[in-house]
Every structure is written in structure tokens, then in C-alpha cells.
Enzyme design. Structure first.
Site, PDB file in Angstrom:
ATOM      1  N   SER A  10       0.813  -1.221   0.000  1.00 49.29           N
ATOM      2  CA  SER A  10       0.000   0.000   0.000  1.00 49.29           C
ATOM      3  C   SER A  10       0.840   1.261   0.000  1.00 49.29           C
ATOM      4  O   SER A  10       0.540   2.222  -0.712  1.00 49.29           O
ATOM      5  CB  SER A  10      -0.912   0.077   1.222  1.00 49.29           C
ATOM      6  OG  SER A  10      -1.067  -1.114   1.851  1.00 49.29           O
ATOM      7  N   LYS A 190       5.961   4.545  17.357  1.00 51.85           N
ATOM      8  CA  LYS A 190       4.521   4.864  17.338  1.00 51.85           C
ATOM      9  C   LYS A 190       3.701   3.639  16.936  1.00 51.85           C
ATOM     10  O   LYS A 190       2.539   3.510  17.317  1.00 51.85           O
ATOM     11  CB  LYS A 190       4.245   6.097  16.465  1.00 51.85           C
ATOM     12  CG  LYS A 190       4.590   5.971  14.979  1.00 51.85           C
ATOM     13  CD  LYS A 190       3.474   5.398  14.162  1.00 51.85           C
ATOM     14  CE  LYS A 190       3.914   5.098  12.740  1.00 51.85           C
ATOM     15  NZ  LYS A 190       2.914   4.361  11.967  1.00 51.85           N
ATOM     16  N   SER A 253      -5.306   2.434  10.582  1.00 53.61           N
ATOM     17  CA  SER A 253      -4.040   1.919  11.108  1.00 53.61           C
ATOM     18  C   SER A 253      -4.035   0.391  11.224  1.00 53.61           C
ATOM     19  O   SER A 253      -4.868  -0.208  11.910  1.00 53.61           O
ATOM     20  CB  SER A 253      -3.748   2.520  12.487  1.00 53.61           C
ATOM     21  OG  SER A 253      -2.696   1.793  13.081  1.00 53.61           O
ATOM     22  N   VAL A 278       0.777  -5.847   6.856  1.00 50.01           N
ATOM     23  CA  VAL A 278       1.844  -5.927   7.841  1.00 50.01           C
ATOM     24  C   VAL A 278       1.649  -4.905   8.961  1.00 50.01           C
ATOM     25  O   VAL A 278       1.490  -3.719   8.697  1.00 50.01           O
ATOM     26  CB  VAL A 278       3.211  -5.712   7.152  1.00 50.01           C
ATOM     27  CG1 VAL A 278       4.311  -5.589   8.174  1.00 50.01           C
ATOM     28  CG2 VAL A 278       3.490  -6.870   6.206  1.00 50.01           C
TER      29      VAL A 278
HETATM   30  N1  LIG Z   1       0.456   1.694   4.609  1.00 50.83           N
HETATM   31  C1  LIG Z   1       0.693   2.916   5.089  1.00 50.83           C
HETATM   32  O1  LIG Z   1      -0.201   3.752   5.206  1.00 50.83           O
HETATM   33  C2  LIG Z   1       2.068   3.279   5.490  1.00 50.83           C
HETATM   34  C3  LIG Z   1       3.051   2.326   5.592  1.00 50.83           C
HETATM   35  N2  LIG Z   1       4.310   2.707   5.960  1.00 50.83           N
HETATM   36  C4  LIG Z   1       5.380   1.729   6.041  1.00 50.83           C
HETATM   37  O2  LIG Z   1       5.654   1.212   4.756  1.00 50.83           O
HETATM   38  C5  LIG Z   1       6.175  -0.126   4.866  1.00 50.83           C
HETATM   39  C6  LIG Z   1       5.388  -1.028   3.946  1.00 50.83           C
HETATM   40  O3  LIG Z   1       4.084  -1.153   4.484  1.00 50.83           O
HETATM   41  P1  LIG Z   1       2.780  -1.353   3.612  1.00 50.83           P
HETATM   42  O4  LIG Z   1       2.984  -0.900   2.233  1.00 50.83           O
HETATM   43  O5  LIG Z   1       1.682  -0.742   4.393  1.00 50.83           O
HETATM   44  O6  LIG Z   1       2.625  -2.922   3.666  1.00 50.83           O
HETATM   45  P2  LIG Z   1       1.481  -3.800   3.014  1.00 50.83           P
HETATM   46  O7  LIG Z   1       1.001  -4.732   4.050  1.00 50.83           O
HETATM   47  O8  LIG Z   1       0.508  -2.951   2.304  1.00 50.83           O
HETATM   48  O9  LIG Z   1       2.304  -4.593   1.877  1.00 50.83           O
HETATM   49  C7  LIG Z   1       3.050  -5.687   2.183  1.00 50.83           C
HETATM   50  C8  LIG Z   1       4.072  -5.903   1.082  1.00 50.83           C
HETATM   51  O10 LIG Z   1       4.951  -6.919   1.515  1.00 50.83           O
HETATM   52  C9  LIG Z   1       5.037  -7.901   0.507  1.00 50.83           C
HETATM   53  N3  LIG Z   1       5.251  -9.202   1.138  1.00 50.83           N
HETATM   54  C10 LIG Z   1       4.364  -9.919   1.840  1.00 50.83           C
HETATM   55  N4  LIG Z   1       4.941 -11.076   2.230  1.00 50.83           N
HETATM   56  C11 LIG Z   1       6.215 -11.051   1.763  1.00 50.83           C
HETATM   57  C12 LIG Z   1       7.321 -11.941   1.838  1.00 50.83           C
HETATM   58  N5  LIG Z   1       7.239 -13.094   2.493  1.00 50.83           N
HETATM   59  N6  LIG Z   1       8.483 -11.583   1.250  1.00 50.83           N
HETATM   60  C13 LIG Z   1       8.599 -10.412   0.599  1.00 50.83           C
HETATM   61  N7  LIG Z   1       7.579  -9.527   0.498  1.00 50.83           N
HETATM   62  C14 LIG Z   1       6.416  -9.851   1.074  1.00 50.83           C
HETATM   63  C15 LIG Z   1       3.720  -7.848  -0.219  1.00 50.83           C
HETATM   64  O11 LIG Z   1       3.865  -8.368  -1.513  1.00 50.83           O
HETATM   65  C16 LIG Z   1       3.481  -6.351  -0.231  1.00 50.83           C
HETATM   66  O12 LIG Z   1       4.195  -5.778  -1.287  1.00 50.83           O
HETATM   67  C17 LIG Z   1       6.061  -0.492   6.352  1.00 50.83           C
HETATM   68  O13 LIG Z   1       7.295  -0.286   6.969  1.00 50.83           O
HETATM   69  C18 LIG Z   1       5.042   0.513   6.889  1.00 50.83           C
HETATM   70  O14 LIG Z   1       5.232   0.797   8.269  1.00 50.83           O
HETATM   71  C19 LIG Z   1       4.635   4.004   6.207  1.00 50.83           C
HETATM   72  C20 LIG Z   1       3.689   4.976   6.121  1.00 50.83           C
HETATM   73  C21 LIG Z   1       2.333   4.698   5.768  1.00 50.83           C
HETATM   74  O1  LIG Z   2       2.632   4.941   9.411  1.00 50.43           O
HETATM   75  C1  LIG Z   2       1.459   4.992   9.193  1.00 50.43           C
HETATM   76  C2  LIG Z   2       0.706   6.260   9.214  1.00 50.43           C
HETATM   77  O2  LIG Z   2       1.565   7.357   9.331  1.00 50.43           O
HETATM   78  C3  LIG Z   2       0.719   3.727   8.929  1.00 50.43           C
HETATM   79  O3  LIG Z   2       0.467   3.085  10.112  1.00 50.43           O
HETATM   80  P1  LIG Z   2      -0.092   1.582  10.097  1.00 50.43           P
HETATM   81  O4  LIG Z   2       1.026   0.736   9.567  1.00 50.43           O
HETATM   82  O5  LIG Z   2      -0.459   1.268  11.511  1.00 50.43           O
HETATM   83  O6  LIG Z   2      -1.282   1.572   9.205  1.00 50.43           O
END
Ligand SMILES: NC(=O)C1=CN([C@@H]2O[C@H](COP(=O)(O)OP(=O)(O)OC[C@H]3O[C@@H](n4cnc5c(N)ncnc54)[C@H](O)[C@@H]3O)[C@@H](O)[C@H]2O)C=CC1
Ligand SMILES: O=C(CO)COP(=O)(O)O
Length: 327
Positions: A10, A190, A253, A278
């Protein structure tokens, strides 16, 4: 200047959307071949933020990491910390000549370091070429083009400035800071506190208590960050307090959702399966526990979360004990 985004989830999808507002070329790596084909054909990521219509004419999406990175001057990593090493396995080219930004809010497993430090130590990227993208910003709200603030952190003003300019749009404002370590740790912590807020919500605690929990959490965060990276900073800025608030309270979140399930009695395994995304706070709770122990920082809230997640302690009893330590 060419920017590439690494990750298919995402947040990576949201960052690609942000960048295409303002740039004619965006490189994008993800591991899933079918998702790449789908994006090229239908202009949507099939699995994450699938409502977003992507400007694919500006996007060079590929499963070839060497190709995507070699084309880029700036590389933004947005894979969950737990899979970062796995994602980098196919990299054979030198990363040390690139400017590397981490949008990851987690700690690298086995290494027990934040992502910026990991790239510096393991990939020889100079600290001046490393930066962080953080701030209170949920991918789902980027998809809806709701006004959001991002904080860009780095030691080199020019690089921070350049990325900030490339990320600004009608719905994104950027702030800049040189607190590269403090902002990264704040983003990691956080998530643990949002998990605590979720557990308490699931257990039936109300808004009155949540306010006490969060006000204690920001003080705990301040103490920890001061111990690992002393620097003059205002913990009330949006990269610290703002991100804590949005993660602890937002319906979007992942960490709060995960905690809520634990509070309601789900096992960790079933909460993971149900979430299907995740929750970084789960991994961070174990790793921060080690860092806090090594630094001698007392962190009652983070410790309570650690005991529930890793020591099989009863959430109700553990949180009840915690309530006596808050003020
Ligand atoms: N989603 C959000 O609103 C925000 C997320 N973040 C950070 O961004 C980072 C990514 O989070 P999201 O995009 O939210 O995660 P997500 O849960 O949306 O995506 C998970 C990703 O990990 C991959 N994945 C799953 N299992 C896997 C495996 N075994 N090996 C390799 N890849 C695998 C999936 O293909 C997908 O691309 C995290 O550190 C999160 O804290 C930071 C700010 C905002
Ligand atoms: O970092 C984030 C918002 O700033 C996203 O938080 P979550 O991974 O808990 O959705």
C-alpha cells in the site's frame, strides 16, 4: 532526476501515486510478476490500494531490481522491514552511489538497526546520501487525495530539498528536518504504541483512558529517542506526536487493528491472518525491547506490548498492571 520506488504494498503504491503527480518518470519494483502485468494492462495495483488509477505512462514497473535501481538517482524503499533483506536478495549492482530514502517504519530483523543505518552499514551508502520519509500519512488517505504532510529527513539539505519538491502536490505538503535517526525511531515506536491503543480498545477501555495512554506514550518516546540520539528536537512536531496520534486513532491503522484483535482475544496467528497486511509494531516490539534493555531505558508501555506478544502474557492482566504505572 529519476526516482524509483521499491515495494508492491500500500505505501509503495501511494508513493508512486504521489510521485507521478509531479514527475514524468517513476521507476517501480515489486516482486510479483502478475501484479506487474496487471498494472501495465489495467493501471491499478490488483492487491493494494486497488482503487487508485495509476498514471502508467509515467511508470516503469518491473520485477527486475537491478534495472529499476540502475535507472534511478534516488531510490525510495517501501517494503515492510521484515521483508527488506529478502527484497534485496536479487540486487547485484552497487547501491552506494545512489541517494537512498527509507519510507519503512520498522527495524531490520537480525540486524537490530533502523533502515537508514542498515543501508549505511551493509551497503556502504554514505550517511549524507541517506534520508527518511515519515510523518502522519496513511496510504488510504493518499488514495483519496486527502491533504497529508510528509516529513523528509536527511543530513544533506540539498537532497532533502530535492525530494521534498518532487513529492509536493495539491494534497501533499512536505516538512524538512535533519533528525534522521530520531524521526526513524519515532516512526518505529509509534507503531508499538498504536498496537497498545488497539489492545486497550479491544479490551474495552474507552477514550478517557486512551488519552492517558497516548500522553504517556509520547513521553516514553521522547525518553527513548533522547537516549539513542540526543539532539534538540520538538517532540510535538507532526513527525513524532502527529504520527503517534494518527496511528493510535485512525481507522486505517494496521497496528491499531492488529492490537484490537489481540485485545478481543484473537491469537497472534489468527490476527496476522485476518489482517492480511503488515503491522510493523509486532516486529518492532521485540527489537525495541532489546535496544531499550541495552540502553537502560525504562519503557512500561512498549514492555507491556512485548510481554503480550512474545511472552504469552494475558492482555487483560498486563494492561491492568500497566494502568498503575501511567499518569
Ligand atoms: N500503509 C501505510 O499507510 C504506510 C506504511 N508505511 C510503512 O511502509 C512499509 C510497507 O508497508 P505497507 O505498504 O503498508 O505494507 P502492506 O502490508 O501494504 O504490503 C506488504 C508488502 O509486503 C510484501 N510481502 C508480503 N509477504 C512477503 C514476503 N514473504 N516476502 C517479501 N515480500 C512480502 C507484499 O507483496 C506487499 O508488497 C512499512 O514499513 C510501513 O510501516 C509508512 C507509512 C504509511
Ligand atoms: O505509518 C502509518 C501512518 O503514518 C501507517 O500506520 P499503520 O502501519 O499502523 O497503518
Amino acid at each position: 532526476m529519476k526516482i524509483a520506488v521499491i515495494g508492491g504494498g500500500s505505501w509503495a503504491t501511494a508513493i508512486v501515486k504521489i510521485l507521478t503527480e509531479n514527475n514524468d518518470y517513476v521507476g517501480w519494483w515489486m516482486r510479483n510478476e502478475e501484479a506487474v502485468d496487471h498494472i501495465k494492462k489495467f493501471h491499478h495495483n490488483p492487491h493494494y490500494l486497488s482503487s487508485v488509477e495509476l498514471m502508467t505512462e509515467k511508470i516503469d514497473v518491473s520485477t527486475n531490481l537491478d534495472h529499476v535501481i540502475s535507472e534511478a538517482d534516488y531510490v525510495i524503499f517501501a517494503v515492510p522491514s521484515a521483508f527488506l533483506k529478502n527484497a534485496l536478495e536479487s540486487l547485484t549492482i552497487d547501491l552506494s552511489t545512489k541517494t537512498v530514502f527509507s519510507a519503512i517504519k520498522g527495524i531490520v530483523p537480525d540486524e537490530n538497526v533502523i533502515v537508514g543505518e542498515f543501508f549505511h552499514q551493509k551497503y556502504n551508502v554514505p550517511m549524507e546520501n541517506i534520508g527518511v520519509i515519515t510523518g502522519p500519512c496513511h496510504a488510504e488517505e493518499v488514495a483519496l487525495e486527502r491533504l497529508s504532510y510528509l516529513t523528509i529527513a536527511g543530513l544533506d539539505d540539498e537532497k532533502v530539498d530535492t525530494l521534498a519538491r518532487h513529492m509536493e502536490s495539491d494534497f501533499i505538503k512536505t516538512k524538512k528536518t535533519d533528525d534522521i535517526i530520531g524521526t526513524e525511531y519515532a516512526a518505529v515506536l509509534k507503531n508499538i504504541y498504536a498496537l497498545a491503543a488497539g489492545i486497550c480498545h479491544g479490551l474495552g477501555y474507552g477514550d478517557n483512558f486512551q488519552a492517558v495512554l497516548v500522553s504517556n506514550a509520547i513521553r516514553e518516546m521522547k525518553k527513548f529517542i533522547k537516549a539513542v540520539y540526543p539532539l534538540k528536537r520538538d517532540i510535538n512536531e507532526s513527525a513524532y506526536l502527529g504520527d503517534l496520534l494518527v496511528t493510535a486513532y485512525s481507522q486505517f491503522s494496521r497496528n491499531r487493528m492488529f492490537g484490537n484483535m489481540i485485545g478481543k482475544g484473537y491469537t497472534i496467528r489468527s490476527a496476522k491472518l485476518e489482517l492480511n497486511m503488515v503491522a510493523e509494531g509486532y516486529y518492532a516490539a521485540a527489537l525495541i525491547h532489546e535496544v531499550a534493555k541495552a540502553k537502560g531505558v525504562k519503557m512500561p508501555i512498549a514492555h507491556a506490548v512485548y510481554k503480550i506478544l512474545y511472552k504469552d502474557k494475558n492482555p487483560k492482566k498486563t494492561m491492568s498492571k500497566l494502568t498503575d504505572k501511567l499518569n
